[in-house]
Scaffold this motif. Structure first.
Motif, PDB file in Angstrom:
ATOM      1  N   GLY A 136       9.837  -1.607  15.623  1.00  0.00           N
ATOM      2  CA  GLY A 136      10.232  -2.389  14.460  1.00  0.00           C
ATOM      3  C   GLY A 136       9.022  -2.557  13.565  1.00  0.00           C
ATOM      4  O   GLY A 136       7.898  -2.694  14.058  1.00  0.00           O
ATOM      5  N   TYR A 137       9.233  -2.528  12.244  1.00  0.00           N
ATOM      6  CA  TYR A 137       8.087  -2.619  11.342  1.00  0.00           C
ATOM      7  C   TYR A 137       8.463  -3.254  10.017  1.00  0.00           C
ATOM      8  O   TYR A 137       9.629  -3.310   9.630  1.00  0.00           O
ATOM      9  N   ALA A 138       7.442  -3.737   9.319  1.00  0.00           N
ATOM     10  CA  ALA A 138       7.580  -4.290   7.971  1.00  0.00           C
ATOM     11  C   ALA A 138       6.943  -3.315   6.986  1.00  0.00           C
ATOM     12  O   ALA A 138       6.005  -2.590   7.335  1.00  0.00           O
ATOM     13  N   VAL A 139       7.457  -3.307   5.757  1.00  0.00           N
ATOM     14  CA  VAL A 139       7.000  -2.373   4.721  1.00  0.00           C
ATOM     15  C   VAL A 139       6.598  -3.152   3.475  1.00  0.00           C
ATOM     16  O   VAL A 139       7.302  -4.078   3.063  1.00  0.00           O
ATOM     17  N   LEU A 140       5.469  -2.778   2.873  1.00  0.00           N
ATOM     18  CA  LEU A 140       5.035  -3.269   1.564  1.00  0.00           C
ATOM     19  C   LEU A 140       4.594  -2.068   0.748  1.00  0.00           C
ATOM     20  O   LEU A 140       4.084  -1.096   1.307  1.00  0.00           O
ATOM     21  N   GLY A 141       4.788  -2.135  -0.559  1.00  0.00           N
ATOM     22  CA  GLY A 141       4.316  -1.017  -1.369  1.00  0.00           C
ATOM     23  C   GLY A 141       4.726  -1.103  -2.816  1.00  0.00           C
ATOM     24  O   GLY A 141       5.103  -2.162  -3.333  1.00  0.00           O
ATOM     25  N   ARG A 142       4.653   0.054  -3.469  1.00  0.00           N
ATOM     26  CA  ARG A 142       5.003   0.195  -4.885  1.00  0.00           C
ATOM     27  C   ARG A 142       6.021   1.316  -5.026  1.00  0.00           C
ATOM     28  O   ARG A 142       6.016   2.275  -4.261  1.00  0.00           O
ATOM     29  N   ALA A 143       6.857   1.179  -6.033  1.00  0.00           N
ATOM     30  CA  ALA A 143       7.866   2.194  -6.327  1.00  0.00           C
ATOM     31  C   ALA A 143       7.830   2.537  -7.807  1.00  0.00           C
ATOM     32  O   ALA A 143       7.461   1.705  -8.637  1.00  0.00           O
ATOM     33  N   ARG A 144       8.210   3.757  -8.132  1.00  0.00           N
ATOM     34  CA  ARG A 144       8.349   4.187  -9.519  1.00  0.00           C
ATOM     35  C   ARG A 144       9.784   4.655  -9.699  1.00  0.00           C
ATOM     36  O   ARG A 144      10.222   5.594  -9.032  1.00  0.00           O
TER      37      ARG A 144
END
Length: 173
Positions: A106-114
């Motif tokens: 199980g994991y968490a995600v953070l980031g940027r999208a275009r």
């Protein structure tokens, strides 16, 4: 008593053939994969639709904790602003951190999208949760639920929020 011992021994043999073998897997390394999903866009004229795409990433396994980074590209044709425009694709740069539960992670995600549309492009933040199951040392199946926030899209006062659910297959090198 003899019947009880035979029954217990039989149950133990059946359980040992059904149980998954406990293997120590190192999840470090490069992987690539494909995904198929559904995205729901909230905002003026927002709609929903299917997505499909590819991803490539690298994970570092520190025992039970895993961290990694990933690039993802998805194609879609989701309508916006009535029939005046649509979303063509969404690209993502993600950092993830998770916990290894044996073959499950199980994991968490953070980031940027275009998000690229027929009337403009813009960047936004993403966050969410994911889960994967290691079928073997090379193949994993999983899914991600991501939230995208695009504020003041393409220099306007319009905000778009998108929720996506993607089912994924990944292949480790």
């Amino acid at each position: 008593m003899k019947k009880l011992i035979v029954a217990a021994a039989s149950a133990g043999m059946i359980a040992s053939t059904i149980a998954l073998p406990a293997t120590a897997q190192d999840g470090s390394g490069l992987y690539f994969g494909l995904g198929l999903g559904w995205t729901d866009v909230d905002g003026p004229g927002g709609d929903n639709g299917a997505t499909y795409g590819a991803h490539i990433g690298y994970d570092l396994d520190f025992g039970q904790f895993v961290v990694g980074g990933e690039l993802e590209y998805e194609r879609t044709d989701i309508g916006l602003l009535g029939s005046a425009g649509d979303i063509d694709n969404i690209g993502r740069v993600k950092v993830k951190g998770g916990y290894d539960f044996g073959p499950f992670m199980g994991y968490a995600v953070l980031g940027r999208a275009r998000m690229k549309t027929s009337f403009g492009n813009d960047n936004g933040n993403i966050y969410g949760l994911g889960m994967s199951y290691a079928v073997n040392d090379r193949v994993s199946l999983g899914g991600e639920l991501l939230r995208h926030d695009f504020n003041n899209f393409a220099g306007t006062t319009t905000d778009y929020d998108a929720d996506s659910l993607t089912f994924r297959a990944s292949f480790r090198f």
